[in-house]
Design a protein around this motif. Structure first.
Motif, mmCIF file in Angstrom:
data_model
loop_
_atom_site.group_PDB
_atom_site.id
_atom_site.type_symbol
_atom_site.label_atom_id
_atom_site.label_comp_id
_atom_site.label_asym_id
_atom_site.label_seq_id
_atom_site.Cartn_x
_atom_site.Cartn_y
_atom_site.Cartn_z
ATOM 1 N N ALA A 362 73.731 44.422 80.991
ATOM 2 C CA ALA A 362 73.112 43.171 80.555
ATOM 3 C C ALA A 362 71.595 43.256 80.641
ATOM 4 O O ALA A 362 70.870 42.792 79.741
ATOM 5 C CB ALA A 362 73.623 42.010 81.417
ATOM 6 N N ILE A 363 71.102 43.852 81.697
ATOM 7 C CA ILE A 363 69.654 44.026 81.841
ATOM 8 C C ILE A 363 69.108 44.860 80.687
ATOM 9 O O ILE A 363 68.095 44.526 80.065
ATOM 10 C CB ILE A 363 69.326 44.676 83.193
ATOM 11 C CG1 ILE A 363 69.664 43.720 84.340
ATOM 12 C CG2 ILE A 363 67.857 45.091 83.255
ATOM 13 C CD1 ILE A 363 69.622 44.369 85.719
ATOM 14 N N GLY A 364 69.787 45.955 80.374
ATOM 15 C CA GLY A 364 69.327 46.837 79.308
ATOM 16 C C GLY A 364 69.297 46.178 77.943
ATOM 17 O O GLY A 364 68.448 46.507 77.105
ATOM 18 N N LEU A 365 70.190 45.242 77.696
ATOM 19 C CA LEU A 365 70.234 44.567 76.397
ATOM 20 C C LEU A 365 69.003 43.704 76.137
ATOM 21 O O LEU A 365 68.749 43.313 74.997
ATOM 22 C CB LEU A 365 71.496 43.704 76.302
ATOM 23 C CG LEU A 365 72.820 44.458 76.149
ATOM 24 C CD1 LEU A 365 73.998 43.505 76.291
ATOM 25 C CD2 LEU A 365 72.873 45.178 74.805
ATOM 26 N N CYS A 366 68.247 43.434 77.178
ATOM 27 C CA CYS A 366 67.066 42.576 77.028
ATOM 28 C C CYS A 366 65.821 43.336 76.575
ATOM 29 O O CYS A 366 64.780 42.712 76.322
ATOM 30 C CB CYS A 366 66.787 41.844 78.346
ATOM 31 S SG CYS A 366 68.091 40.681 78.809
ATOM 32 N N PHE A 367 65.889 44.645 76.493
ATOM 33 C CA PHE A 367 64.739 45.420 76.002
ATOM 34 C C PHE A 367 64.867 45.621 74.502
ATOM 35 O O PHE A 367 65.842 46.197 74.020
ATOM 36 C CB PHE A 367 64.653 46.773 76.702
ATOM 37 C CG PHE A 367 63.574 47.659 76.131
ATOM 38 C CD1 PHE A 367 62.268 47.219 76.077
ATOM 39 C CD2 PHE A 367 63.869 48.921 75.636
ATOM 40 C CE1 PHE A 367 61.257 48.019 75.535
ATOM 41 C CE2 PHE A 367 62.872 49.728 75.109
ATOM 42 C CZ PHE A 367 61.561 49.279 75.049
#
Length: 635
Positions: A362-367
């Motif tokens: 989920a964190i990675g999808l924000c980049f």
């Protein structure tokens, strides 16, 4: 070793680390970059004494070769090579130094110290996995591959004129195993011992089950003077120039500001085939700056004359100053066929907040990479997807039958995606705030048991999900800030914490961070460095390069298959399988790559063209061109 140190081809922001590959520590090779070389697998004996070692296939160069094909054997000597440290190894930091010992954990090591030490063998830069003798004139192995006998050259000398013997080599190898930087000591833990049989004969024994290329890693480690360290603490931070045997020795220095390496006029190995056409500069000087813009201004004014550019914005818009317009400074793009390494934001899975793979995804999808590439990097980069990007070791499509043969027995512990199309980072719409991807991120957090309370995401235990991005350099802040804005939109509070280099290094050594950026540079033939970056044992070793804290039995097993591969085909299959499993773990948010070196040079240098396939070769095989220097008034 692991190259944070490696040719940094990426937009700066991630510290470049050479994964400790065998060549990183070699003084004789004299290169800034890193590459890999391997040895015969356990059980395969060498047929008598040989002048070199290779993992796969025959050696390119015969025993009587005059010099490597990629050098200019008639290169002139003299002049100065001046640059910044662009990639680090051991305890080196990019913007300061306080010790001349780079081979231990303590302190911030100075640039260029690997140039002051010789090794048993050195690597050919036009072969992916071959070594040739430097201090050792030949090597032979026992039938079971567990005992190696190196015959040393009797003319090998330290800088004070004393003979370099097998006792010095044995002392060095055993010392590095006991007290060396974890990047070395952990890799050579399966070296049983090293013993001097005579002044010219060294015996190195290995434990059963040792990795295929461990003998080669050992053969490229630095050699110290046993007599010199008889009354000195090897682990101490010190600015006393050590006793070396390499082509350069320490000259003037000012801690944290500059260090000069002076060419050894009577270097004992200067005329050996492995050294002909190399080490041509009379002086090599490294400049240190804490601020990147100050460093660029220093280059523009000629304080140093060689610069590898890692910032797309500067490459596109910064080279409009008098010396460039007048032709005294020029740009040069050099293709780089090596794997592009792994640059990204590494998530510290030791922390409770990041143990769930879904939270990490989920964190990675924000980049939003397309937005960052267009708006911050002039569209210069390609998104990294693989841990072996820009190489045939990269997994593509669905697993082959050979990959499935490795992966099927481990299926119970693996996500289904490992057996489908190779994972790729999600492609955003480039708007900077892709609502569909942000919605997917929220859904993943809910699946992981997170809840949203007001504008804040809470972990299953009720604690807010907060992230601190740790760095020592502001260059990536624009990229990270755009990332942080999107994290905030879904309720994750994130901040950037910039600290000085010493604190940064200390916190990394203790794994005291949430997320940090790093690039690891890989060679064409992966070796023991894989365990340093991805292995379970290194996850709990302070100072190791396993920043993500990867501790996974399947990863360990596949690393073992890579290290034990007896053919390049087997190695390729194992690396692709490993790549699939590592990608499925969401241990990092991959950044970007570009498969070339972008160089800015004051026009005083010459270099072979074409250069070697597996390394830039600067400063090792470059030279000072006096005619060019006179034309631009820098003679």
């Amino acid at each position: 070793m692991v190259v944070r140190r490696g040719a940094r081809r990426q937009d700066r922001g991630a510290a470049v680390r050479f994964a400790p590959t065998r060549r990183d520590f070699v003084a004789g090779a004299g290169a800034l970059g890193i590459a890999t070389a391997l040895t015969k697998p356990a059980g395969a004996a060498l047929t008598g004494a040989r002048h070199g070692m290779s993992s796969f296939g025959e050696l390119k160069y015969p025993a009587d070769f005059p010099h490597f094909a990629y050098v200019n054997a008639a290169a002139p000597r003299g002049g100065r090579f001046s640059a910044q440290l662009s990639a680090t190894l051991g305890n080196q930091a990019g913007d300061t130094f306080n010790t001349l010992n780079i081979y231990v954990l303590r302190g911030d090591g100075a640039a260029g110290m690997n140039l002051t030490f010789d090794s048993l063998m050195v690597r050919a830069l036009d072969e992916p996995d071959s070594l040739y003798g430097l201090v050792a004139r030949s090597v032979e192995a026992s039938e079971d591959g567990l005992t190696y006998r190196f015959t040393l050259r009797p003319q090998a000398r330290f800088h004070d004129g004393t003979r370099l013997t097998a006792a010095d080599v044995a002392f060095s190898l055993n010392l590095l195993k006991e007290k060396g930087h974890p990047e070395i000591s952990q890799v050579i833990r399966d070296m049983a011992d090293a013993v001097a049989e005579s002044d010219e004969t060294l015996i190195v024994r290995f434990e059963k089950g040792r990795s295929r290329d461990l003998p080669l890693f050992v053969a490229t480690l630095p050699i110290f003077s046993k007599a010199y360290y008889a009354g000195r603490d090897f682990e101490a931070s010190t600015l006393e120039p050590p006793m070396g045997s390499g082509p350069y020795k320490v000259g003037r220095l000012e801690a944290g500001r500059f260090i000069e390496l002076e060419r050894v006029a009577d270097y004992w190995a200067a005329d050996l085939p492995v050294m002909v056409g190399q080490n041509n500069f009379e002086q090599i000087r490294y400049e240190y700056f804490r601020d990147r813009q100050v460093a660029f201004e220093a280059f523009k004014s000629g304080i140093f004359t060689f610069r590898e550019e890692f910032t797309a914005r500067v490459w596109a818009t910064g080279y409009d100053f008098p010396a460039f317009r007048e032709g005294r400074v020029r740009k040069e793009v050099v293709p780089d066929a090596r794997p592009s390494g792994t640059q990204g934001w590494w998530i510290n899975t030791r922390r409770e907040a990041f143990k769930d793979r879904r939270v990490r995804e989920a964190i990675g999808l924000c980049f939003d990479f397309p937005w960052a590439n267009k708006n911050l990097m002039f569209g210069a980069y390609i998104r990294t997807a693989s841990f072996f990007e820009n190489s045939d070791l990269k997994a593509t499509g669905k697993p082959s039958a050979e990959e499935l043969a490795l992966l099927d027995p481990m299926r119970a512990g693996l996500p289904d995606e490992v057996f489908g199309e190779a994972w790729q980072p999600a492609q955003s719409d480039g708007s900077g705030q892709d609502r569909a991807l942000l919605s997917r991120a929220v859904a993943l957090l809910r699946e992981a048991g997170c809840t949203r309370e007001g504008g804040t995401i809470a972990l299953p235990g009720g604690k807010p999900l907060e992230i601190e991005f740790l760095d020592a350099d502001p260059a990536l802040e624009p990229h990270t800030q755009s990332f942080i804005r999107n994290l905030g939109l879904i309720g994750i509070k994130a901040t950037i914490r910039r600290v000085d280099t010493s604190q940064y290094q200390s916190r990394l050594k203790d794994f005291d961070f949430d997320i940090t950026s790093r690039r690891y540079s890989n060679g064409p033939t992966p070796g023991p460095e894989l365990r340093q970056v991805y292995g379970s044992a290194s996850a709990a070793t302070p100072g190791s390069d396993n920043l993500a804290g990867i501790s996974n039995a399947t990863v360990d097993a596949l690393i073992g298959r890579v290290l034990d591969a007896s053919t390049r085909a087997d190695l390729t299959v194992a690396a692709r399988a490993l790549d699939r499993v590592l990608r499925s773990g969401r241990y990092w948010i991959p950044m970007w790559y570009k498969a070339d070196h972008r160089l800015a040079l004051w026009d005083v240098y010459g270099h072979p063209s074409p250069g070697p396939a597996y390394d830039l070769g600067a400063p090792a095989i470059w030279w000072h061109d006096a005619d060019k220097a006179r034309r631009i008034g820098r003679n």
